[in-house]
Enzyme design. Structure first.
Site, PDB file in Angstrom:
ATOM      1  N   ARG A   1       0.809  -1.217   0.000  1.00  0.00           N
ATOM      2  CA  ARG A   1       0.000   0.000   0.000  1.00  0.00           C
ATOM      3  C   ARG A   1       0.848   1.276   0.000  1.00  0.00           C
ATOM      4  O   ARG A   1       0.435   2.308   0.531  1.00  0.00           O
ATOM      5  CB  ARG A   1      -0.973   0.021   1.196  1.00  0.00           C
ATOM      6  CG  ARG A   1      -1.897  -1.198   1.262  1.00  0.00           C
ATOM      7  CD  ARG A   1      -2.780  -1.316   0.019  1.00  0.00           C
ATOM      8  NE  ARG A   1      -3.563  -2.535   0.049  1.00  0.00           N
ATOM      9  CZ  ARG A   1      -3.231  -3.661  -0.593  1.00  0.00           C
ATOM     10  NH1 ARG A   1      -2.135  -3.708  -1.329  1.00  0.00           N
ATOM     11  NH2 ARG A   1      -3.986  -4.730  -0.509  1.00  0.00           N
TER      12      ARG A   1
ATOM     13  N   SER B   1     -10.687  -0.072   3.832  1.00  0.00           N
ATOM     14  CA  SER B   1      -9.846  -0.328   5.000  1.00  0.00           C
ATOM     15  C   SER B   1      -9.204   0.954   5.507  1.00  0.00           C
ATOM     16  O   SER B   1      -8.606   1.706   4.732  1.00  0.00           O
ATOM     17  CB  SER B   1      -8.752  -1.338   4.655  1.00  0.00           C
ATOM     18  OG  SER B   1      -9.309  -2.591   4.324  1.00  0.00           O
TER      19      SER B   1
ATOM     20  N   GLU C   1      -4.106   3.583   6.306  1.00  0.00           N
ATOM     21  CA  GLU C   1      -4.074   3.450   4.851  1.00  0.00           C
ATOM     22  C   GLU C   1      -4.803   4.637   4.228  1.00  0.00           C
ATOM     23  O   GLU C   1      -4.502   5.061   3.113  1.00  0.00           O
ATOM     24  CB  GLU C   1      -4.748   2.137   4.460  1.00  0.00           C
ATOM     25  CG  GLU C   1      -4.746   1.821   2.988  1.00  0.00           C
ATOM     26  CD  GLU C   1      -5.324   0.454   2.699  1.00  0.00           C
ATOM     27  OE1 GLU C   1      -5.950   0.304   1.643  1.00  0.00           O
ATOM     28  OE2 GLU C   1      -5.166  -0.476   3.526  1.00  0.00           O
TER      29      GLU C   1
END
Length: 317
Positions: A192, A240, A310
């Site tokens: 990520r 998320s 994130e």
């Protein structure tokens, strides 16, 4: 596009607004609500918003932002971002819808090269390629982001991620005022993450993919969509919130601490998945932010694990 009221802008932002309005009168606005353009659908305004069409316009923007020294934020689909209720005191850049394009090239019987504009939506790309018998991008069908966003975060899911097929990208660097072509290996793509900065706009990306039977690819896409509907919440969220730690999912950690459906103001941890935070209709972005901070603190105290977000946070101090 209707021009917004420029009242309340600082002198630098007002000068930037006036300069952009002189060049592109139909595509610039002041005090434009960008919170509503995110999947959270909460949050405030950008001081100045500009909808660009091509690299020449980005070059013009780069010249002006260098002169007036204002912060810049590039907003794609808004699926991995939270805008503070106080908004963003700078220039927000957004691509015009008409700039979306997907081109395919058959290298040989095994390999296809696909070049897509940075503003192309991932689900549209996944479905378009599957219908054409091009395989390897089905995983992206459930991610409501753009090609550009997928590269900046090395988006992934269902056993694959962007870096698996990415060959190179075209980037316009606003701070350097130049276009660059970067190989996938130059992007430091990790879990990520990438080394692309907030002032680098992804213009296009080239992926190397394979071939498959359209019906089989469609069945795989349908299965992914079904799984996500059954296991992840809809509504106002950004997917998320936290990056998964090395040994355990962030959602599982939060769930084991009994924090599902924990609520702060207009924000609540999803009953379906501990790593999702839902915002109420007409809710407050600052409530979402406070709940993120609460979860991080609680997890740290209980487990010693520091959860990293994130989600991109814009306008928060």
């Amino acid at each position: 596009m209707i021009k917004g009221d420029s009242a309340g802008l600082t002198s630098g932002l007002n000068e930037l607004y006036l300069a952009l309005r002189g060049l592109y009168p139909t595509r610039v606005t002041a005090n434009y609500n960008i919170g509503s353009k995110t999947t959270y659908r909460v949050g405030g305004d950008a001081a100045v918003a500009f909808f660009y069409e091509n690299i020449e316009e980005l070059e013009a923007v780069a010249e002006l932002t260098a002169e007036f020294e204002v912060p810049i934020f590039v907003l794609g689909a808004g699926s991995n971002v939270l805008i503070a209720d106080e908004g963003f005191k700078g220039l927000c850049l957004m691509a015009q819808d008409g700039s979306r394009k997907i081109d395919t090239f058959k290298v040989d019987q095994y390999i296809a090269e696909v070049t897509a504009s940075g503003s192309v939506m991932l689900p549209a790309m996944a479905r378009t390629l599957a219908a054409s018998g091009i395989a390897g991008f089905q995983w992206a069908v459930g991610i409501p982001g753009t090609i550009g966003g997928s590269i900046k975060t090395n988006a992934g899911g269902h056993g694959s991620e962007t870096s698996n097929s990415l060959v190179e990208v075209g980037v316009f660097d606003l701070s350097k005022r130049q276009a660059l072509v970067k190989a996938s290996g130059d992007l430091n793509l990790g879990y990520r993450t990438s080394n692309l900065t907030d002032t680098q706009v992804v213009l296009w990306a080239k992926h190397k993919l394979g071939y498959g039977e359209p019906e089989e690819l469609k069945s795989e896409i349908d299965a992914i969509v079904k799984w996500r509907r059954e296991n992840q919440p809809g509504g106002q969220n950004a997917g998320s919130i936290f990056v998964n730690p090395a040994d355990k999912s962030a959602g599982m950690i939060i769930e084991e601490l009994g924090l599902k459906q924990y609520r702060l103001g207009t924000a609540e941890v999803s009953y379906k998945h501990g790593n999702f935070i839902q915002a109420d209709k007409n809710g407050r972005a600052n409530d979402v932010f406070e709940l993120i901070c609460y979860l991080r603190e609680t997890v740290m105290k209980a487990t010693g694990i520091e959860l990293k977000t994130e989600l991109k946070l814009i306008g928060f101090s």
